[in-house]
Design an enzyme around this catalytic site. Structure first.
Site, mmCIF file in Angstrom:
data_model
loop_
_atom_site.group_PDB
_atom_site.id
_atom_site.type_symbol
_atom_site.label_atom_id
_atom_site.label_comp_id
_atom_site.label_asym_id
_atom_site.label_seq_id
_atom_site.Cartn_x
_atom_site.Cartn_y
_atom_site.Cartn_z
ATOM 1 N N SER A 272 2.897 -5.006 1.601
ATOM 2 C CA SER A 272 2.011 -3.911 2.054
ATOM 3 C C SER A 272 3.010 -3.013 2.773
ATOM 4 C CB SER A 272 1.042 -4.404 3.097
ATOM 5 O OG SER A 272 0.358 -3.348 3.772
ATOM 6 N N TYR B 264 -2.215 -10.035 9.738
ATOM 7 C CA TYR B 264 -2.057 -9.640 8.450
ATOM 8 C C TYR B 264 -0.828 -8.741 8.226
ATOM 9 C CZ TYR B 264 -2.624 -6.936 3.862
ATOM 10 O OH TYR B 264 -2.524 -6.437 2.812
#
Length: 241
Positions: free
Chosen positions: A135, A148
């Site tokens: 990400s 996350y």
């Protein structure tokens, strides 16, 4: 990696980025296996894309990861691409009552599962490519998804090390680095204003054609290339106040 005539396992391949990859890889004349926790979601994908092969597997459970590998070894021993895509994103604060439990779930799915699957699937003689989906938040943390962001930073670092370590086995390791996209990751409606998955998929396949092993797009491309000052500016913009 070559873009056609592969047999590919995509974890979490029935929704979001995983589904986009499934559709595109099948379009490129590949055999695609997807796994996920929910049979109903897998069935919807199979009904929509009859060529896909599905397997129910809860990647948060070690025994199920082992069963997945054993099943692939027995039935699809020519599998040559593993895509570690499955992940969960919890919007939460460290002061929340259920923080630790949810953090543990994220760490298990986003870190432990891809590590375990990698260690298993490199034993397949046919394996040639591993793709880890990280990400843009691996490079700059977003405090609304603190765990996350940290799990993706870990997976980014693990990918770099694995790429080096697996050179001797002639296994290519690719990092796919998406920005926020219009998916249900983290909850329905949270990312409705973000770019469509299709635009990202198109961009990363163009990069695959060029032979790149670090695939980024939009915000994630900017973060990959950012210097320390630009990372600090991005952090302050993501986390005002």
């Amino acid at each position: 990696m070559k873009l056609s005539n592969n047999k590919i396992l995509i974890t979490g391949g029935a929704s979001g980025i995983g589904l986009g990859l499934t559709e595109r890889f099948i379009h490129e004349n590949n055999t695609v296996i997807i796994c996920g926790r929910r049979e109903s979601v897998l069935k919807e994908t199979r009904d929509r894309i009859p060529a896909v092969i599905t397997r129910v597997c809860d990647l948060s459970v070690e025994a199920e990861r082992l069963k997945l590998f054993d099943w692939v070894s027995e039935n699809h021993s020519d599998l040559n691409v593993l895509v570690n895509n499955a992940g969960i994103q919890n919007w939460m604060n460290i002061t929340d009552a259920g923080f630790y439990k949810r953090a543990n779930e994220e760490i298990t799915t986003n870190i432990i599962a891809p590590i375990h699957l990698t260690s298993l699937f490199i034993n397949l003689k046919s394996l040639k490519t591993i793709i880890n989906v990280t990400s843009g938040l691996a490079f700059v943390s977003f405090s609304k998804v603190p765990v996350y962001s940290a799990t993706k930073s870990f997976l980014h670092s693990f990918t770099l090390a694995t790429r080096h370590l697996l050179k001797a086995k002639n296994i290519e390791v690719i990092e796919m680095i998406p920005p926020a996209l219009n998916t249900d990751l983290g909850g329905k409606g949270l990312h409705d204003t973000q770019p469509p998955v299709s635009d990202f998929i198109h961009a990363i396949f163009e990069q695959l054609k060029e032979g790149k092993t670090e695939l980024s797009y939009g915000f994630s491309e900017a973060m990959v290339k950012a210097n320390a000052e630009e990372i600090s500016t991005a952090f302050n913009r993501l986390n005002p106040g």
